[in-house]
Design a protein around this motif. Structure first.
Motif, short mmCIF file in Angstrom:
data_model
loop_
_atom_site.label_atom_id
_atom_site.label_comp_id
_atom_site.label_asym_id
_atom_site.label_seq_id
_atom_site.Cartn_x
_atom_site.Cartn_y
_atom_site.Cartn_z
N GLU A 99 35.09 46.39 28.82
CA GLU A 99 35.99 45.74 29.76
C GLU A 99 35.29 44.60 30.48
OE1 GLU A 99 37.37 48.67 32.41
OE2 GLU A 99 38.72 49.60 30.98
N GLU A 100 36.06 43.60 30.81
CA GLU A 100 35.55 42.49 31.61
C GLU A 100 35.79 42.81 33.08
OE1 GLU A 100 36.62 39.00 28.42
OE2 GLU A 100 37.63 39.11 30.34
N GLU A 101 34.73 42.78 33.86
CA GLU A 101 34.83 43.14 35.27
C GLU A 101 34.36 42.00 36.15
OE1 GLU A 101 36.74 46.69 35.23
OE2 GLU A 101 35.96 45.71 37.00
N LEU A 102 34.67 42.11 37.41
CA LEU A 102 34.40 41.04 38.37
C LEU A 102 33.28 41.46 39.30
CD1 LEU A 102 35.11 38.44 39.94
CD2 LEU A 102 36.76 39.79 41.22
N VAL A 103 32.29 40.62 39.41
CA VAL A 103 31.26 40.80 40.43
C VAL A 103 31.74 40.06 41.67
CG1 VAL A 103 28.87 40.37 41.05
CG2 VAL A 103 29.44 41.00 38.73
N LEU A 171 32.84 35.77 38.29
CA LEU A 171 31.78 35.95 39.28
C LEU A 171 32.17 35.23 40.56
CD1 LEU A 171 28.93 36.81 40.16
CD2 LEU A 171 28.06 34.72 39.12
N SER A 172 32.15 35.97 41.68
CA SER A 172 32.50 35.41 42.98
C SER A 172 31.35 35.58 43.94
CB SER A 172 33.76 36.08 43.55
OG SER A 172 34.03 35.59 44.85
N LEU A 173 30.85 34.48 44.45
CA LEU A 173 29.82 34.46 45.49
C LEU A 173 30.37 33.79 46.74
CD1 LEU A 173 26.75 33.42 43.30
CD2 LEU A 173 27.32 35.70 44.10
N PRO A 189 19.80 30.69 34.66
CA PRO A 189 19.51 31.35 33.39
C PRO A 189 20.31 32.62 33.17
CG PRO A 189 17.49 30.65 34.49
CD PRO A 189 18.60 30.44 35.46
N VAL A 190 20.63 33.30 34.25
CA VAL A 190 21.44 34.51 34.11
C VAL A 190 22.84 34.15 33.64
CG1 VAL A 190 22.33 36.53 35.31
CG2 VAL A 190 20.07 35.64 35.88
N LEU A 191 23.42 33.09 34.24
CA LEU A 191 24.76 32.69 33.85
C LEU A 191 24.82 32.18 32.43
CD1 LEU A 191 26.01 30.85 37.06
CD2 LEU A 191 26.40 33.21 36.38
N SER A 198 34.39 32.93 32.68
CA SER A 198 35.45 31.93 32.76
C SER A 198 35.76 31.50 34.19
CB SER A 198 36.73 32.45 32.10
OG SER A 198 37.19 33.62 32.76
N HIS A 199 35.41 32.31 35.18
CA HIS A 199 35.75 32.00 36.58
C HIS A 199 34.50 32.10 37.43
CE1 HIS A 199 37.93 31.82 40.38
NE2 HIS A 199 37.23 32.88 40.77
N LEU A 200 34.20 31.05 38.17
CA LEU A 200 33.04 31.02 39.07
C LEU A 200 33.51 30.52 40.44
CD1 LEU A 200 30.01 31.28 39.59
CD2 LEU A 200 29.73 28.95 38.74
N ASP A 201 33.25 31.33 41.47
CA ASP A 201 33.68 31.01 42.83
C ASP A 201 32.46 31.02 43.74
OD1 ASP A 201 34.83 30.70 45.27
OD2 ASP A 201 36.17 32.42 45.16
N VAL A 202 32.07 29.85 44.22
CA VAL A 202 30.96 29.73 45.18
C VAL A 202 31.45 29.06 46.45
CG1 VAL A 202 29.10 29.74 43.48
CG2 VAL A 202 30.24 27.60 44.03
N SER A 203 32.72 29.23 46.78
CA SER A 203 33.30 28.59 47.95
C SER A 203 32.68 29.14 49.24
CB SER A 203 34.82 28.80 47.97
OG SER A 203 35.13 30.18 48.00
N ARG A 204 32.64 28.29 50.26
CA ARG A 204 32.11 28.65 51.59
C ARG A 204 30.68 29.17 51.51
NH1 ARG A 204 36.67 31.18 50.81
NH2 ARG A 204 35.74 33.24 51.03
#
Length: 606
Positions: A99-103, A171-173, A189-191, A198-204
């Motif tokens: 399964e694809e999960e969200l960090v 991945l949401s940071l 390198p990890v990414l 497909s989704h990267l969130d580094v907002s705020r």
């Protein structure tokens, strides 16, 4: 994030226990379970010390990182997959089916000390300052798994499984205030190993600057389709991603000139970036662009032939820069430039032939509008433009809704000329246009006219055969009102001599028979200066009138009010009879047989 199929051990005291937990046999399950790593599972660590000679020899079977763990940055993420799915019918060959999960790491500025939170059916590895590890397993078939202890004999190596990082999709940071630029760079390198991300969130996240973002995007996988950089400290970011589809750069206080070249991006949001001056966007697939609140915008560099919706609310773009930008968006259908403080004139020609909706509201300096050769334009909204005096609309055959309320500089001749050039006009709103005095409006297609609160309106002449709604509420100075189908002159004011009253009423009836048969609602509440003869003329010229509001019309007599109420009731009864006859002739259900009557005025309501 384990990159190589193994589970990275963390800490010095618990390293043997973690290694034993990693070697514990996995029970096959019908559906793979991936542990959700939240902010409570993450804490800052200086590094992950290398395994010494006391590490079990079987750790090498789990992968290179278990035998020789590399130093980690100040933020360690632990995401462990339990096992691949059992063989399922229809599964693709070679597919592990994890399964694809969200960090998800949101709003944890301090990243507190984690507490073990094992979940059923999942192996959890938590890296932290205390070097603690939690291990939870679910027994299946009544068997209890053997407990792994530090110093016990090495167990059999686990079956091959896919690395957890290879299955990461999102991945949401967002809101990680303690992240440093160095830590963010080391995440690259990890990414790179996350081929499905497909989704990267580094907002705020304050650590996101131009330099750290460049390094992060260079090492990010090509599968990235959504990127959120809202609220970061980027100034001149270069975003060139081949698969990106959605980009958020809203509320970036330092953003000045981003360069966005993403051929597949469909939506870009740059709203709230007040320092934005010279954005450059190039995308053949871009369909929606938001630039709300960019008050210092000077130049809009667009190379987006597929752009359809553009919102420039409260932007500082001038008329020349706007015209130059619109020449490169030939399929634009909606343009919202309301609230622009630097827009003093606007001229649009055939450069946007597919434009359907144009919003110019609340532009305080806008004085003149010229629209030419816009065959698809259907709606024009320019309410609140207090300085607008002329609106020239030529060759716009589809324009059906025109809203000019609170355009206090608009005069009678400008309004009449505007309506005469709109063959498809259905709704005209001139409410609160205080400089209108006695306009004569002629339109063969108009169905609704709003003149609410036109306090300077004294007379109104309408040649509108299709008009159904007339709203002159609170036009306190209105004394003359004439609604007809043609230009024929009416019988004039009502006579004062008793002998001439019948002849005058006959003339009114003759004019009403040919004048206006469509008007069924006239809202005249608050017209304190409207005399009796004008209301009688309206009743005679509008035989279909069923809704007549005359509240607070202090100049009207009780006799006229009763005549108006009687006519409305008579027309309403006739409509009810026709509706019942039609219902009896045509079979219908109970829901269809309802007879809806419009509100009737009565003497008790005046």
């Amino acid at each position: 994030l384990a990159q190589d199929g193994g589970v990275g051990a963390a800490g010095t005291a618990a390293a043997p226990a973690v290694a034993a937990a990693a070697r514990a046999p996995l029970h096959p399950t019908p559906q793979a379970e991936v542990q959700r790593a939240t902010a409570a599972d993450i804490c800052p660590v200086a590094s992950c010390p290398a395994a010494n000679s006391s590490a079990p020899a079987g750790a090498a079977a789990a992968g290179p990182s278990a035998a020789h763990p590399r130093p980690l940055p100040s933020l360690a993420l632990a995401l462990v997959a339990t096992s691949p799915k059992s063989p399922v019918s229809g599964a693709e060959p070679g597919s592990l089916g994890l399964e694809e999960e969200l960090v998800h790491l949101e709003h944890h500025p301090a990243l507190p000390e984690p507490s073990p939170r094992p979940e059923a059916g999942a192996h959890t590895t938590v890296c932290g300052d205390g070097a603690r590890a939690g291990h939870a397993q679910r027994a299946q078939g009544g068997e209890e798994p053997a407990e792994a202890e530090s110093g016990s004999s090495p167990a059999a190596p686990p079956p091959p499984r896919a690395p957890a990082a290879s299955q990461l999709a999102s991945l949401s940071l967002a809101g990680c205030l303690s992240l440093t630029p160095a830590c963010l760079k080391s995440l690259g390198p990890v990414l790179r190993a996350c081929a499905l991300l497909s989704h990267l969130d580094v907002s705020r996240t304050p650590a996101v600057t131009d330099a750290s973002l460049d390094h992060l995007l260079e090492t990010s996988p090509t599968s990235l389709t959504s990127l959120d950089l809202s609220g970061t400290r980027v100034e001149h970011p270069r975003i060139h991603l081949p698969c990106l589809q959605r980009l958020h750069l809203a509320n970036c206080d330092a953003l000045v000139g981003p360069s966005i070249k993403c051929p597949l991006v469909t939506a870009v949001d740059l709203s709230g970036s007040e320092r934005l001056r010279t954005p450059a966007l190039a995308s053949a697939a871009l369909g929606a662009l938001r630039l709300e609140g960019c008050s210092n915008l000077e130049v809009l560099g667009l190379a987006c032939p597929g752009l359809r919706r553009c919102t420039l609310y409260r932007c500082g773009l001038g008329p020349s820069a706007l015209s130059a930008a619109l020449t490169r968006v030939p399929v634009l259908t909606l343009l919202d430039i309301s609230g622009s403080r630097n827009l003093d004139w606007l001229e649009l020609e055939a450069s946007v032939p597919l434009l359907r909706t144009l919003v110019l509201s609340w532009c305080p300096r806008l004085a003149a509008v010229r629209l030419t050769h816009l065959p698809s334009l259907r709606t024009l909204r320019a309410h609140g433009c207090s300085g607008i005096a002329t609106v020239n609309v030529l060759d716009c055959p589809s324009l059906c809704t025109l809203e000019l309320q609170k355009c206090r500089a608009l005069r009678d001749d400008a309004a009449a000329a505007l309506v005469a050039h709109l063959p498809a006009l259905r709704t005209l709103n001139l409410s609160s246009c205080t400089r209108l005095r006695a306009p004569a409006l002629r339109s063969a297609s108009m169905e609704a006219l709003h003149l609410f609160n036109c306090v300077g309106l004294e007379g109104l002449t309408l040649v509108t055969p299709r008009l159904r709604l007339l709203n002159c509420t609170y036009c306190a100075a209105l004394r003359h009102l004439r609604v007809t189908q043609d230009e024929a002159v009416g019988p004039g004011p009502a006579p004062q001599a008793p002998g001439e009253v019948r002849r005058h009423q006959a003339a009114l009836a003759l004019e009403g028979a040919r004048s206006h048969a469509a008007l069924d609602a006239a809202l005249l509440a608050g017209c304190k200066s409207l005399p009796d003869e004008q209301v009688r003329g309206l009743l005679a010229s509008c035989p279909a009138l069923t809704n007549l509001e005359l509240r607070a019309c202090s100049a009207l007599s009780q006799q006229v009010l009763e005549e108006a109420a009687e006519q409305c009731r008579r027309v309403q009864r006739a409509e009810a009879t026709r509706s019942r006859e039609a219902s009896a002739a045509t079979p219908c259900t109970d829901a269809d047989s309802q007879i809806t009557l419009t509100r009737t005025s009565s003497p008790g309501a005046w």
